[in-house]
Design a protein around this motif. Structure first.
Motif, mmCIF file in Angstrom:
data_model
loop_
_atom_site.group_PDB
_atom_site.id
_atom_site.type_symbol
_atom_site.label_atom_id
_atom_site.label_comp_id
_atom_site.label_asym_id
_atom_site.label_seq_id
_atom_site.Cartn_x
_atom_site.Cartn_y
_atom_site.Cartn_z
ATOM 1 N N ASP A 181 0.901 -1.235 -0.062
ATOM 2 C CA ASP A 181 0.158 0.096 0.004
ATOM 3 C C ASP A 181 0.843 1.283 0.132
ATOM 4 O OD1 ASP A 181 -2.563 -1.390 0.239
ATOM 5 O OD2 ASP A 181 -1.904 -1.907 2.121
ATOM 6 N N LEU A 182 2.242 1.020 0.174
ATOM 7 C CA LEU A 182 2.698 2.260 0.337
ATOM 8 C C LEU A 182 3.163 3.115 -1.021
ATOM 9 C CD1 LEU A 182 5.888 1.138 2.732
ATOM 10 C CD2 LEU A 182 4.395 2.813 3.111
ATOM 11 N N PRO A 183 2.971 2.434 -2.129
ATOM 12 C CA PRO A 183 3.107 3.588 -3.216
ATOM 13 C C PRO A 183 2.001 4.563 -3.213
ATOM 14 C CG PRO A 183 3.791 1.432 -3.826
ATOM 15 C CD PRO A 183 3.304 1.370 -2.284
ATOM 16 N N MET A 184 0.531 3.869 -2.970
ATOM 17 C CA MET A 184 -0.371 4.693 -3.054
ATOM 18 C C MET A 184 -0.572 5.702 -1.703
ATOM 19 S SD MET A 184 -3.945 2.490 -2.224
ATOM 20 C CE MET A 184 -4.288 1.915 -0.571
ATOM 21 N N LEU A 185 -0.137 5.094 -0.758
ATOM 22 C CA LEU A 185 -0.207 6.020 0.567
ATOM 23 C C LEU A 185 0.844 7.252 0.541
ATOM 24 C CD1 LEU A 185 -0.061 3.711 3.360
ATOM 25 C CD2 LEU A 185 -1.951 4.667 2.319
ATOM 26 N N GLY A 186 1.948 7.369 -0.369
ATOM 27 C CA GLY A 186 2.713 8.205 -0.675
ATOM 28 C C GLY A 186 2.355 9.045 -1.839
ATOM 29 N N LEU A 187 1.425 8.711 -2.692
ATOM 30 C CA LEU A 187 0.892 9.606 -3.716
ATOM 31 C C LEU A 187 -0.086 10.350 -3.456
ATOM 32 C CD1 LEU A 187 1.277 9.756 -6.789
ATOM 33 C CD2 LEU A 187 -0.425 8.086 -7.249
ATOM 34 N N ALA A 188 -1.036 9.740 -2.441
ATOM 35 C CA ALA A 188 -2.368 10.683 -2.159
ATOM 36 C C ALA A 188 -2.101 11.773 -1.350
ATOM 37 C CB ALA A 188 -3.152 9.725 -1.205
ATOM 38 N N GLY A 189 -2.842 12.867 -1.305
ATOM 39 C CA GLY A 189 -2.494 14.107 -0.472
ATOM 40 C C GLY A 189 -2.637 13.598 0.947
ATOM 41 N N LEU A 190 -3.446 12.420 1.551
ATOM 42 C CA LEU A 190 -3.356 12.346 2.749
ATOM 43 C C LEU A 190 -3.272 10.701 2.780
ATOM 44 C CD1 LEU A 190 -3.923 12.773 5.946
ATOM 45 C CD2 LEU A 190 -6.286 12.470 5.394
ATOM 46 N N GLY A 191 -2.120 10.312 3.320
ATOM 47 C CA GLY A 191 -1.918 8.770 3.188
ATOM 48 C C GLY A 191 -2.080 8.207 4.755
ATOM 49 N N VAL A 192 -2.826 7.275 4.816
ATOM 50 C CA VAL A 192 -3.084 6.724 6.367
ATOM 51 C C VAL A 192 -2.376 5.148 6.493
ATOM 52 C CG1 VAL A 192 -4.575 6.693 8.369
ATOM 53 C CG2 VAL A 192 -4.718 8.417 6.712
ATOM 54 N N ALA A 193 -1.614 5.011 7.121
ATOM 55 C CA ALA A 193 -1.316 3.742 7.484
ATOM 56 C C ALA A 193 -2.175 2.994 8.544
ATOM 57 C CB ALA A 193 0.220 3.406 7.977
ATOM 58 N N PHE A 194 -3.109 2.185 8.491
ATOM 59 C CA PHE A 194 -4.142 2.066 9.299
ATOM 60 C C PHE A 194 -3.726 0.336 10.103
ATOM 61 C CE2 PHE A 194 -8.038 -0.354 10.519
ATOM 62 C CZ PHE A 194 -8.529 0.850 11.546
ATOM 63 N N ARG A 195 -3.569 0.623 11.338
ATOM 64 C CA ARG A 195 -3.349 -0.753 12.180
ATOM 65 C C ARG A 195 -2.384 -1.550 11.330
ATOM 66 N NH1 ARG A 195 -9.337 -2.345 14.598
ATOM 67 N NH2 ARG A 195 -9.582 -0.444 15.648
ATOM 68 N N ALA A 196 -1.109 -0.731 10.867
ATOM 69 C CA ALA A 196 -0.226 -1.319 9.955
ATOM 70 C C ALA A 196 0.842 -1.901 10.526
ATOM 71 C CB ALA A 196 0.213 -0.210 8.962
ATOM 72 N N LYS A 197 1.646 -2.542 9.609
ATOM 73 C CA LYS A 197 2.926 -3.121 10.123
ATOM 74 C C LYS A 197 4.095 -2.095 10.572
ATOM 75 C CE LYS A 197 0.934 -7.040 8.787
ATOM 76 N NZ LYS A 197 -0.395 -6.373 8.573
ATOM 77 N N PRO A 198 4.955 -2.390 11.235
ATOM 78 C CA PRO A 198 6.053 -1.289 11.351
ATOM 79 C C PRO A 198 6.604 -0.648 10.368
ATOM 80 C CG PRO A 198 6.297 -3.370 12.990
ATOM 81 C CD PRO A 198 5.221 -3.675 11.956
#
Length: 403
Positions: free
Chosen positions: A356-373
């Motif tokens: 999910d990191l590529p889309m989290l970095g691309l979006a205006g607001l990228g949110v890691a939800f209950r994510a791996k470290p």
């Protein structure tokens, strides 16, 4: 010669108080340079910065205000402000502003002390503090309660990354979520939100559930865990796990679909996003069969996921191209934004895994939800302790806005 004065009024809140005070000011023809009011537990704090064009009127104005405040059972204080101080204050309005969002099951003084100390240590000034969450009942179950305090801060940290790391460490130590983002035009004007599905919208990794049904749950779950941590290439690991499901009866899918549970806060979040005019999408490395079910439950606009190929009632174990991997998710986010006539700054992306990191970095607001470290450290925002509806706090939404 003009006179600038800060007037502070405190006391029990009551109807008509603002009208009465400004009525006194109006009689003396003063100009309002700044004004703010807050009420906490029926106690008012009211501040007005005024310019008195003719200083000779100041004594009469103060006398009338003192009389009005006495009648209203309020305390009033006058603080002279020099023109130099005023000009310095005006000059500060061009400084950058940031939003620090503290989210927890219950907010404590210790949490506020740690966050405000970090803000001060990095050269930022707190300009405003607001509670975005609703009034908390004293007997609310801790596991489902939620609280949010928003700090509006001014200035530019010397090392933004160091501040972000400090806030991330504080969040981990105190079991809270802390958002840090620039206060921009886009923050409250985003219009597209895209989501991973497995372990984000639902409390399961569907491919692991399929593997359990095939009797190889531990083997597939271990591969999934490593892929989500970023230790394995997603495409290769996906094909490997899918091949192990060859021969699984199609009848198993319905039972697994019926057992899937939505993540805490999902229904609240999507209902509010829809009310606010957002378009929503699932961008999942899971399977379309299950994503369509989640789409119906939450009213999601678009679904992009992997096809689970079935022949003669059995899963073939063959991956159908194009596989929705990390790059594909980012490409789809860009495509949807363009289709909706939006800039990427107007988008939100939410996910838990390394893919999910590529889309989290691309979006205006990228949110890691209950994510791996790895994902929590790499994403700009992270929510670990609250449900999905905590995302609403990051866009400045108050609980009362939903009521």
């Amino acid at each position: 010669m003009r006179e600038i004065v800060l007037i502070n009024i405190t006391g029990e809140d009551r109807p008509g108080l603002t009208a009465a005070i400004t009525g006194v000011l109006a009689k003396c023809g003063v100009n309002i340079l700044d004004i703010g009011q807050a009420v906490i537990h029926e106690t008012l704090s009211f501040g007005i910065l005024v310019e008195i064009p003719a200083p000779g009127n100041a004594s009469a104005l103060f006398k009338d205000l003192l009389f009005a405040a006495h009648q209203l059972n309020q305390q009033v204080r006058f603080t002279p402000v020099s023109e130099v101080e005023y000009l310095q204050w005006v000059g500060g309005q061009g400084r950058p502003r940031y939003i620090v969002t503290l989210m927890a099951r219950q907010v404590t003084a210790g949490q506020l002390e740690r966050v405000s100390s970090s803000i001060a240590r990095h050269g930022l000034e707190i300009e405003r503090i607001d509670r975005l969450s609703g009034r908390p009942p004293l007997d609310a179950p801790p596991a489902r309660s939620k609280a949010c305090i928003e700090f509006s801060v001014r200035g530019e940290p010397a090392d933004p990354e160091a501040l972000r790391e400090e806030l991330l460490l504080t969040a981990q130590e105190l079991n809270v979520d802390i958002g840090f983002q620039r206060d921009s035009l886009y923050r409250r004007n985003r219009r597209l939100a895209v989501f991973d599905m497995d372990s984000t919208l639902i409390e399961a990794e569907v491919i692991d559930e399929l593997a359990k049904a095939a009797g190889i749950g531990d083997k597939v779950a271990a591969i999934t865990e490593r892929a989500m941590r970023g230790e394995l290439d997603f495409r290769a690991s996906f094909k490997e796990r899918l091949a192990l499901l060859k021969g699984l009866p199609e009848t198993v899918l319905a039972d697994i679909g019926a057992s899937l549970r939505l993540t805490e806060g999902a229904e609240v979040l999507f209902a509010e996003l829809k009310r606010l005019g957002y378009k929503t999408a699932i961008l999942s490395g899971g399977f379309t069969y299950f994503a369509r079910q989640i789409q119906q439950k939450l009213g999601i606009d678009y679904v992009f996921a992997n096809e689970l190929q079935i022949v003669d009632g059995l899963v073939t174990g063959v991956a159908v191209e194009p596989i929705v991997d990390g790059q594909r998710k980012a490409d789809l986010l860009r495509q949807l934004a363009q289709q909706e006539g939006l800039s990427l700054e107007q988008t939100i992306a939410v996910g838990d895994g390394a893919n999910d990191l590529p889309m989290l970095g691309l979006a205006g607001l990228g949110v890691a939800f209950r994510a791996k470290p790895l994902v929590r450290r790499s994403a700009r925002q992270a929510i670990t302790n609250l449900g999905l509806d905590g995302i609403l706090y990051l866009i400045g939404h108050r609980d009362r806005d939903s009521q």
